[in-house]
Design an enzyme around this catalytic site. Structure first.
Site, PDB file in Angstrom:
ATOM      1  N   SER A  23      55.464  40.159  44.138  1.00 18.47           N
ATOM      2  CA  SER A  23      54.535  39.247  44.786  1.00 18.47           C
ATOM      3  C   SER A  23      54.951  39.106  46.237  1.00 18.47           C
ATOM      4  CB  SER A  23      54.558  37.880  44.094  1.00 18.47           C
ATOM      5  OG  SER A  23      53.649  36.988  44.727  1.00 18.47           O
ATOM      6  N   HIS A  56      48.249  38.683  51.251  1.00 19.33           N
ATOM      7  CA  HIS A  56      48.912  38.449  49.967  1.00 19.33           C
ATOM      8  C   HIS A  56      48.653  39.647  49.064  1.00 19.33           C
ATOM      9  CE1 HIS A  56      48.116  37.225  45.686  1.00 19.33           C
ATOM     10  NE2 HIS A  56      49.397  36.895  45.785  1.00 19.33           N
ATOM     11  N   ASN A 106      49.919  41.097  44.909  1.00 23.42           N
ATOM     12  CA  ASN A 106      50.665  40.792  43.697  1.00 23.42           C
ATOM     13  C   ASN A 106      50.365  41.864  42.662  1.00 23.42           C
ATOM     14  OD1 ASN A 106      50.480  39.424  40.784  1.00 23.42           O
ATOM     15  ND2 ASN A 106      52.091  38.407  41.955  1.00 23.42           N
ATOM     16  N   ARG A 165      51.642  42.827  38.569  1.00 19.03           N
ATOM     17  CA  ARG A 165      52.447  42.299  37.470  1.00 19.03           C
ATOM     18  C   ARG A 165      52.139  43.034  36.155  1.00 19.03           C
ATOM     19  NH1 ARG A 165      48.811  38.799  39.484  1.00 19.03           N
ATOM     20  NH2 ARG A 165      47.065  38.189  38.168  1.00 19.03           N
ATOM     21  N   HIS A 199      38.239  46.016  53.426  1.00 21.42           N
ATOM     22  CA  HIS A 199      37.453  46.315  52.226  1.00 21.42           C
ATOM     23  C   HIS A 199      37.212  47.810  52.040  1.00 21.42           C
ATOM     24  CE1 HIS A 199      36.528  42.482  50.307  1.00 21.42           C
ATOM     25  NE2 HIS A 199      36.686  41.962  51.512  1.00 21.42           N
ATOM     26  N   HIS A 241      37.395  22.446  44.549  1.00 22.42           N
ATOM     27  CA  HIS A 241      37.289  21.082  45.071  1.00 22.42           C
ATOM     28  C   HIS A 241      36.804  21.054  46.518  1.00 22.42           C
ATOM     29  CE1 HIS A 241      41.274  22.400  46.358  1.00 22.42           C
ATOM     30  NE2 HIS A 241      41.294  21.426  47.243  1.00 22.42           N
ATOM     31  N   GLY A 260      59.863  28.153  33.822  1.00 24.09           N
ATOM     32  CA  GLY A 260      61.212  27.839  34.268  1.00 24.09           C
ATOM     33  C   GLY A 260      61.742  28.833  35.271  1.00 24.09           C
ATOM     34  N   GLY A 261      60.839  29.408  36.064  1.00 24.25           N
ATOM     35  CA  GLY A 261      61.244  30.382  37.063  1.00 24.25           C
ATOM     36  C   GLY A 261      61.988  29.736  38.226  1.00 24.25           C
ATOM     37  N   ARG A 262      62.397  30.579  39.162  1.00 25.43           N
ATOM     38  CA  ARG A 262      63.181  30.120  40.298  1.00 25.43           C
ATOM     39  C   ARG A 262      62.231  29.535  41.346  1.00 25.43           C
ATOM     40  NH1 ARG A 262      65.526  32.487  45.102  1.00 25.43           N
ATOM     41  NH2 ARG A 262      67.602  31.631  45.488  1.00 25.43           N
TER      42      ARG A 262
END
Length: 301
Positions: A93, A107, A109, A111, A146, A176, A259-261
């Site tokens: 990431s 950005h 990412n 995975r 694009h 929102h 519980g990641g860093r």
């Protein structure tokens, strides 16, 4: 399964090195520092961060490989049948926050997930993409971004670019605010058809096209003049980036819920940001054109 894991791990680690080397060269002064970390409940990673460079205010490129006994809620929200399975997740990431307001934040990412349950076949899938968040946008930059995204999809079906572009437009949307985060790009998730080889090749293509999409924009815009007005607007618009990442982003939520860093997860946030109550850009200004034109989903090609 172990062969597939090794293939993905090898690609992601090479990609991390390639991106950090290329961004260092583009910055011309800053250098990435390496922070190796381990996770008590299983796994670890390497976070690479460049701070206070010549071009980049902050750039982070994170590799992680974690495992656990139960998939977090963010990973099973769209696939409730996987709840209760153990998991292994690995990915790269990255987020780049430039100094110059005329140079967009970017950005990317990628995975790979495996969910397992005794007595059943493992379930695997890929996700990822890349997107661009301009503050002072340029038509030619959006078109280049694009065009490169479409090129990444060319070998994977005539409708692949349109499908993953729309998915990106829909995903990077602040409900929102009723506003897009940026001009989009590509986004895909829960992808495991038709087979591992094809989907892995697609993920690699997306990863391999990130630098060709972003580096030319860096070179074109990093020397553009700007003043206090542009910098303040950049800080204000960065607030939208923070809102999206903390409220909606599945990767951020997965990292925190598993519980990641925390330091590595939140390296995506910009170093300087502000909020201004009820801000209204001047009619006809470049600031107004950002939301009125560039952040409206459209066919850039």
């Amino acid at each position: 399964m172990s062969s597939q894991i090794d293939q993905v791990r090898s690609y992601l680690k090479v990609l991390q090195d390639k991106v950090t080397d290329s961004l260092e060269a583009a910055d011309g002064a800053g250098h990435f520092t390496s922070d190796e970390w381990s996770r008590e409940s299983g796994g670890g990673g390497c976070t690479m961060v460049l701070d206070n460079g010549q071009v980049f205010e902050q750039a982070g490129v994170n590799y992680s490989e974690v495992n656990g006994d139960n998939l977090p809620a963010s990973a099973t929200a769209h696939r409730p049948e996987l709840a209760g399975r153990s998991f292994r997740a690995m990915g790269v990431s990255l987020v780049v926050h430039p100094y110059n307001p005329h140079l967009p934040t970017s950005h990317a990412n990628l995975r790979y997930f495996i969910a397992e349950k005794p007595g059943q076949e493992p379930v695997w899938w890929f996700g990822g993409g890349f997107d661009l968040t301009p503050y002072y946008a340029y038509q030619e930059d959006c078109e280049h971004w694009h065009r490169t995204a479409r090129k990444a999809c060319e070998s994977f079906g005539s409708d692949a670019y349109a499908r993953y572009k729309k998915w990106c437009d829909d995903y990077f949307y602040l409900v929102h605010r009723q506003e897009a985060r940026g001009i989009g790009g590509l986004f895909f998730d829960d992808l495991n058809l038709p087979d591992f080889e094809t989907v892995f090749a697609f993920m690699r293509s997306v990863g391999d096209h990130y630098l060709p999409a972003y580096l030319p924009i860096i070179e074109k815009r990093k020397g553009t003049d700007f003043g206090e007005r542009e910098k303040k607007f950049q800080w204000y618009r960065r607030g939208r980036y923070v809102e999206f990442n903390l409220i909606y982003d599945r990767g951020t939520l997965f990292g925190l819920q598993s519980g990641g860093r925390t330091e590595s997860i939140l390296m995506s946030l910009p170093p300087v940001v502000n909020w201004q109550y009820n801000f209204r850009p001047e009619t006809g200004s470049a600031e107004a054109r950002l939301t009125e034109y560039y952040l409206q989903p459209r066919d850039w090609l």
